[in-house]
Design an enzyme around this catalytic site. Structure first.
Site, PDB file in Angstrom:
ATOM      1  N   HIS A   1      -3.709   0.892  12.143  1.00 26.72           N
ATOM      2  CA  HIS A   1      -3.460  -0.388  12.808  1.00 26.72           C
ATOM      3  C   HIS A   1      -4.806  -1.015  13.183  1.00 26.72           C
ATOM      4  O   HIS A   1      -5.612  -0.359  13.862  1.00 26.72           O
ATOM      5  CB  HIS A   1      -2.614  -0.145  14.064  1.00 26.72           C
ATOM      6  CG  HIS A   1      -2.383  -1.360  14.908  1.00 26.72           C
ATOM      7  ND1 HIS A   1      -2.367  -2.639  14.384  1.00 26.72           N
ATOM      8  CD2 HIS A   1      -2.162  -1.508  16.234  1.00 26.72           C
ATOM      9  CE1 HIS A   1      -2.150  -3.508  15.357  1.00 26.72           C
ATOM     10  NE2 HIS A   1      -2.027  -2.849  16.484  1.00 26.72           N
TER      11      HIS A   1
ATOM     12  N   ASN B   1     -10.218  -2.975   2.502  1.00 25.25           N
ATOM     13  CA  ASN B   1      -9.924  -2.972   1.067  1.00 25.25           C
ATOM     14  C   ASN B   1     -11.218  -2.782   0.276  1.00 25.25           C
ATOM     15  O   ASN B   1     -12.306  -2.860   0.842  1.00 25.25           O
ATOM     16  CB  ASN B   1      -9.302  -4.312   0.647  1.00 25.25           C
ATOM     17  CG  ASN B   1      -7.827  -4.413   1.021  1.00 25.25           C
ATOM     18  OD1 ASN B   1      -7.150  -3.404   1.237  1.00 25.25           O
ATOM     19  ND2 ASN B   1      -7.335  -5.630   1.096  1.00 25.25           N
TER      20      ASN B   1
ATOM     21  N   HIS C   1       0.828  -1.218   0.000  1.00 23.71           N
ATOM     22  CA  HIS C   1       0.000   0.000   0.000  1.00 23.71           C
ATOM     23  C   HIS C   1       0.858   1.262   0.000  1.00 23.71           C
ATOM     24  O   HIS C   1       0.515   2.269   0.620  1.00 23.71           O
ATOM     25  CB  HIS C   1      -0.949   0.027   1.204  1.00 23.71           C
ATOM     26  CG  HIS C   1      -1.953  -1.087   1.221  1.00 23.71           C
ATOM     27  ND1 HIS C   1      -3.228  -0.964   0.727  1.00 23.71           N
ATOM     28  CD2 HIS C   1      -1.864  -2.367   1.672  1.00 23.71           C
ATOM     29  CE1 HIS C   1      -3.881  -2.110   0.881  1.00 23.71           C
ATOM     30  NE2 HIS C   1      -3.069  -2.982   1.446  1.00 23.71           N
TER      31      HIS C   1
END
Ligand code: HDD
Length: 657
Positions: free
Chosen positions: A332, A141, A68
């Protein structure tokens, strides 16, 4: 201004109009010449200004994200539609019209920071909610499933899709031997590969794609009742994609296509909007499905487990500084708030380690939470101290717990008062390196996805397979891939085999799937709107004098218009924004022709412009009796008035051509 924006304001610096100083605040009289022993002599070591400037420059780069790396981000706000306290005690989801500042970063996965936006890839969709209970990160995603089931395989998978290690070729592409070698030898990838070869992997815009949390999480309400949960983002503009030929050309014409689209939309005030939804399965129902709900290679079909919409996110502010915000933001999956917890999904469990770990190298130490973009909007106190780049000046002599010198503070907060306590799930079992039997069906949902596609979507998947596998040099890998996907559909595999010059696969049994899941098809769920679509209007001095009228029909519908001519300048009071050399047909959703061109070269360029739009199934409109358009008329989506154009544009593509 949101709380987060107020906080960031304290860090914003405007250098415009200021005196040039060193980092020590010393005003400098000259910034163009190093200090030398004589006009033509060597530079002197005592030139602190030169040394500081050069040293800083030499250290400007940080490691790009290992995955990414290429991304783009924006600020916004999330607002609840309803109170979800029946399912979670997370405060930002409780109450009606509760608002929370957010920061969202979209990304591709495989390419480097400088790679093109429109490559075939999964897109990252990571959201940081700056809640009053701490930061909550939803790191998802645009494809709801993943290539592997267990995080221990993540390095292998990523190594296979990244450029090959001997020659670092190819950039930002899965169409090469190592990726397909991985796929063929790790058949759990089958379902996600089907999505990866579908139109989902070439989105038209970050504003027009869904987001998925992918992993299974837990919601817990104030009574302690838990549900398994999957997260969804649904774009209000609907899901739209590019076509493959177009995507490849855009990668050259405008590698920043998605980044620019997001930036421009926000600058124009066309704020991207997405609804947040959740699918819920109660703890009691964990084993009632034909798939394992902890397996990240599986969807929960929306027809079986409906999506409950909780609220809407609006992205309304671009970053001020790409590096400080977009590059330094650290997401995270372990950044949670009370009311949200994890499941035992083995992919998620591994992610819980990886994200902080990677920030340590990327952001250079354990204090990355102090970077302005990463700071929560609520206070934070603990006994962590020191480390590279520490900003906070923690006063007092105590940095340990328990203590009496500070009256045993900072003190843990009981769960009833808002302290985070992990869900007390009962766990039993042996310590094993193994995969549950319930994770071993790799083809049922791959087939479900295939059967849920419309004919045109199926064609795109076959084309994508043929392109990708056709780029694989090793014939044995080609054969393995074809044999593997015969387990999804024999016709699919046979067609690909034909296209890539491999013998057809042996007939194998395919999973006995009868039903479909229409919710996974883009074509079956169109949102027909022209809002913010981009249209090229081809003009010249010969264009009819009513340009203003035409343009206002388009702009009234919130269509974004650019005028394209043989040269730039002003026409009927309007700026001609682009010429055939500064732009390209692939950068627009539709083309409207108001003129022919006397110059044969310019006419050729205009013809090419129209031809490409036509080949990419876009709406083509025209006002005049223009001869060059005649070859296309009476074809679907080629229309002769601005009103008809607007109507046809809402379909986005005209596949029937
Ligand atoms: Fe990941 C970044 C999404 C599996 C390890 N991941 C990263 C980003 C997104 C995702 C959107 C970019 C965040 C940003 O914009 O800064 N990742 C996913 C999803 C997954 C997934 C939806 C499957 C459910 N990831 C996954 C696994 C691992 C990682 C299994 C390792 C065990 N991901 C990382 C990372 C990255 C990352 C190495 C690189 C940069 C970063 O974290 O901050 O830790």
């Amino acid at each position: 201004m949101t709380e987060k924006q107020q906080q960031l304001e304290a860090f914003r610096v405007n250098d415009k109009g200021q005196a040039l100083t060193t980092n020590q605040g010393l005003k400098m009289a000259d910034d163009e010449h190093s200090l030398k022993a004589g006009d033509r002599g060597p530079t002197l070591l005592e030139d602190f200004h030169f040394r500081e400037k050069m040293t800083h420059f030499d250290h400007e780069r940080i490691p790009e994200r290992v995955v990414h790396a290429r991304g783009s981000a924006a600020h916004g706000v999330f607002e609840t539609y309803e109170c979800a306290s029946d399912i979670t005690k997370a405060k930002f989801l409780n109450g009606k019209n509760t608002t929370t500042p957010v920061f969202v970063r979209f990304s591709t996965v495989a390419g480097s920071r400088g790679s093109a936006d429109t490559v075939r890839d999964v897109r990252g969709f990571a959201t940081k909610f700056y809640t009053e209970e701490g930061n909550y990160d939803l790191v998802g995603n645009n494809i709801p499933v993943f290539f592997i089931q267990d995080a221990i395989k993540f390095p292998d998978f990523i190594h296979s899709v990244k450029p090959e290690p001997n020659n670092e070729i190819p950039q930002a592409q899965s169409a090469h031997d190592t990726f397909w070698d991985f796929v063929a030898n790790n058949q759990e990838s089958a379902h996600t590969v089907m999505w990866h070869l579908s139109d989902r992997a070439i989105p038209r815009s970050y504003r027009m794609m869904e987001g998925f949390g992918v992993n299974t999480y837990r919601f817990i309400n104030a009574e302690g009742k838990a549900h398994f949960v999957k997260f969804h983002w649904k774009p209000l503009l609907g899901v739209k994609s590019l076509v493959w030929d177009e995507a490849q050309k855009i990668a050259g014409k405008d590698p920043d296509f998605h980044r620019r689209d997001l930036w421009d939309a926000i600058e124009r005030g066309d704020y991207p909007e997405y609804e947040l939804g959740v699918q819920l399965i109660s703890e009691e129902d964990e084993f009632k499905f034909s798939f394992d709900i902890l397996d990240a290679t599986k969807i929960w079909p929306e027809e079986e487990v409906p999506v409950r919409i909780l609220g809407k996110m609006t992205l309304n502010k671009n970053v001020d500084n790409f590096f400080a915000e977009t590059e330094q933001v650290a997401f995270h999956v372990g950044h949670v708030v009370p009311g949200i917890d994890f499941s035992n999904d083995p992919l998620l469990q591994g992610r819980l380690f990886s994200y902080t770990d990677t920030q340590l190298i990327r952001l250079g130490g354990p204090n990355f939470h102090e970077l302005p973009i990463n700071r929560p909007v609520c206070p934070f106190h603990n006994n962590q101290r020191d480390g590279y780049g520490r900003h906070t000046i923690n006063v007092g002599q105590v940095s340990y717990h328990k203590n009496s010198l500070a009256n045993n503070t900072p003190r843990p907060v009981p769960e009833e008062e808002g302290g985070y306590a992990h869900y007390e799930e009962k766990i039993e079992g042996r310590k094993v390196r193994a995969r549950s039997e319930s994770f071993k069906d790799h083809f049922s949902q791959a087939r479900l996805f295939w059967l849920s596609m419309t004919d045109i979507e199926k064609k795109h998947i076959i084309d994508a397979f043929s392109f990708e596998v056709g780029k694989v040099k090793n014939k044995h890998i080609r054969k393995q891939v074809v044999d593997m996907f015969a387990h999804v559909c024999n016709t699919l595999a046979t067609k690909v085999a034909e296209n890539v010059g491999i013998e057809p696969p042996a007939k194998v049994e395919v999973p006995n799937i009868q039903q479909t899941s229409p919710s996974v098809s883009q074509e079956l769920n169109p949102v027909e709107t022209v809002k913010t679509l981009k249209v090229a209007v081809l003009v010249s001095e010969k264009s009819p004098q009513n340009l203003q009228e035409l343009l206002s029909i388009f702009t009234k519908e919130n269509i974004v218009v650019e005028l394209i001519g043989s040269k730039q300048g002003i026409l009927q009071g309007h700026e001609i924004n682009q010429t055939f050399s500064t732009t390209a047909s692939v950068l627009y959703d539709g083309v409207y022709l108001t003129t022919s061109y006397d110059d044969t070269h310019q006419q050729k360029l205009a013809d090419h412009f129209i031809q490409e739009a036509f080949d990419h199934f876009k709406t083509v409109g025209y006002t005049e009796n223009i001869t060059s358009i005649q070859q296309f008329t009476r074809k679907d989506g080629v229309v002769k008035s601005p009103e008809a154009f607007v109507q046809a544009l809402a379909q986005h593509r005209h596949w029937e051509r």
